[in-house]
Design an enzyme around this catalytic site. Structure first.
Site, mmCIF file in Angstrom:
data_model
loop_
_atom_site.group_PDB
_atom_site.id
_atom_site.type_symbol
_atom_site.label_atom_id
_atom_site.label_comp_id
_atom_site.label_asym_id
_atom_site.label_seq_id
_atom_site.Cartn_x
_atom_site.Cartn_y
_atom_site.Cartn_z
ATOM 1 N N MET A 1 20.632 -0.016 -60.788
ATOM 2 C CA MET A 1 21.248 -1.234 -61.362
ATOM 3 C C MET A 1 21.131 -1.219 -62.875
ATOM 4 S SD MET A 1 19.599 -4.030 -58.812
ATOM 5 C CE MET A 1 19.592 -3.795 -57.025
ATOM 6 N N GLY B 1 22.504 -6.694 -56.302
ATOM 7 C CA GLY B 1 21.628 -7.017 -57.431
ATOM 8 C C GLY B 1 20.184 -7.251 -57.012
ATOM 9 N N PHE B 2 19.997 -7.720 -55.794
ATOM 10 C CA PHE B 2 18.641 -8.058 -55.358
ATOM 11 C C PHE B 2 18.444 -7.742 -53.885
ATOM 12 C CE2 PHE B 2 20.030 -10.834 -58.754
ATOM 13 C CZ PHE B 2 18.994 -10.713 -59.671
ATOM 14 N N GLY B 3 17.218 -7.379 -53.543
ATOM 15 C CA GLY B 3 16.854 -7.233 -52.142
ATOM 16 C C GLY B 3 16.459 -8.593 -51.585
ATOM 17 N N GLY B 4 16.282 -8.646 -50.275
ATOM 18 C CA GLY B 4 15.741 -9.852 -49.660
ATOM 19 C C GLY B 4 16.698 -11.016 -49.512
ATOM 20 N N GLY C 1 20.480 -7.491 -46.287
ATOM 21 C CA GLY C 1 20.136 -8.489 -45.269
ATOM 22 C C GLY C 1 20.126 -7.986 -43.839
ATOM 23 N N HIS D 1 23.017 4.688 -54.622
ATOM 24 C CA HIS D 1 23.970 3.575 -54.714
ATOM 25 C C HIS D 1 23.998 3.080 -56.159
ATOM 26 C CE1 HIS D 1 24.841 -0.872 -53.334
ATOM 27 N NE2 HIS D 1 25.840 -0.356 -54.028
ATOM 28 N N MET E 1 29.056 -4.085 -48.780
ATOM 29 C CA MET E 1 27.951 -4.953 -49.189
ATOM 30 C C MET E 1 27.972 -6.224 -48.336
ATOM 31 S SD MET E 1 26.348 -3.306 -51.502
ATOM 32 C CE MET E 1 25.119 -4.600 -51.655
ATOM 33 N N HIS F 1 17.590 5.431 -49.411
ATOM 34 C CA HIS F 1 18.646 4.681 -50.115
ATOM 35 C C HIS F 1 18.080 4.225 -51.464
ATOM 36 C CE1 HIS F 1 22.306 2.191 -50.401
ATOM 37 N NE2 HIS F 1 21.529 1.275 -50.953
ATOM 38 N N ASP G 1 18.730 2.442 -55.082
ATOM 39 C CA ASP G 1 19.584 1.448 -55.736
ATOM 40 C C ASP G 1 19.436 1.475 -57.252
ATOM 41 O OD1 ASP G 1 20.856 0.004 -53.513
ATOM 42 O OD2 ASP G 1 18.794 -0.483 -52.942
ATOM 43 N N MET H 1 25.056 0.731 -58.870
ATOM 44 C CA MET H 1 25.598 -0.599 -59.208
ATOM 45 C C MET H 1 25.653 -0.674 -60.721
ATOM 46 S SD MET H 1 23.489 -2.652 -56.302
ATOM 47 C CE MET H 1 22.383 -1.261 -56.071
ATOM 48 N N GLY I 1 15.905 -2.793 -46.625
ATOM 49 C CA GLY I 1 14.852 -2.837 -47.629
ATOM 50 C C GLY I 1 13.666 -3.632 -47.122
#
Ligand code: DX5
Ligand code: ZN
Length: 215
Positions: free
Chosen positions: A36, A141-144, A176, A65, A136, A32, A34, A67, A196
């Site tokens: 951005m 915009g962010f992992g974690g 998440g 993906h 989503m 996957h 990402d 974004m 992730g």
């Protein structure tokens, strides 16, 4: 068995060769990736140049993906870079139907991603034209980040829409995902788990992938 799609955003970029090798040897199904642009989302990651690197590093499916705003400007570049699945955001496309046709005519599978605030009903008239919906479960915009629990309701709603129309559309959950919440995500009707931090920050990433795959 779910499809497992580790998100390389959480990988150790100084050691990408080893990270790709680990995934190749694991039960992961997809990479996957990402993308951005700092406009659609408040972060910048990487573009076609790095997708090309991942393409050369694996024979697994490259699930890209986007974004980004105006994804139609870059679809061809991502095809050339080696994307198998190209997902665009409904919120970034004024002419979503045209964007989907473009992706398919380039020979890729077409995915549509929806942000947490976008109802699944907005996919109703496009569902028969696409291969995958990326729901989503965090703000992109962010992992974690932490999984937004209402996503479970959206998965069930979307799964009924797909089953009622007898469609072959995959539901991918992005953001998440953990070993703890993955069983309820699958029970709700999801087909693909993006992960992730859960994978790359684990003490044993391969075992974590195997545990997700076994759900
Ligand atoms: C978020 C990205 C996700 C992210 C998932 O904008 O689309 O794919 O990398 O990372 P985790 O699993 O750490 O939430
Ligand atoms: Zn993603």
């Amino acid at each position: 068995m779910p499809i497992i799609a580790p998100s390389l955003l959480a990988a150790n970029f100084i050691n990408l060769e080893a990270e790709c090798k680990m995934l190749n040897e694991s039960q992961a199904d997809w990479f996957h990736l990402d993308v951005m642009d700092g406009r659609f989302v408040p972060n910048i990651s990487f573009g076609p140049m790095l997708i090309e690197v991942f393409r050369k590093a694996t024979t697994k499916v490259c699930d890209v993906h986007l974004m980004i705003e105006e994804p139609e400007k870059y679809a061809e570049a991502f095809k050339k870079a080696g994307a198998d699945i190209l997902t665009v955001h409904i919120e970034a496309c004024k002419h979503l139907h045209r964007n989907i046709q473009q992706i398919k005519s380039l020979g890729m599978q077409a995915g549509v991603a929806v942000n947490p605030h976008t109802p699944v009903e907005s996919l109703k008239d496009i569902l028969a034209d696409i291969d995958m919906v990326c729901l989503m479960s965090v703000n992109p915009g962010f992992g974690g980040q932490s999984f937004i629990p209402y996503t479970l309701t959206k998965i069930k709603q979307l799964r009924s829409m797909i089953d009622e129309q007898l469609l072959n559309v995959k539901i991918e959950i992005d953001g998440g995902v953990t070993l703890e919440n993955a069983p309820s995500i699958i029970d709700a009707g999801a087909h693909v788990l993006v992960a992730g931090n859960t994978v790359f920050k684990a003490t044993d990433p391969k075992a974590t992938i195997a545990a997700l795959k076994a759900l």
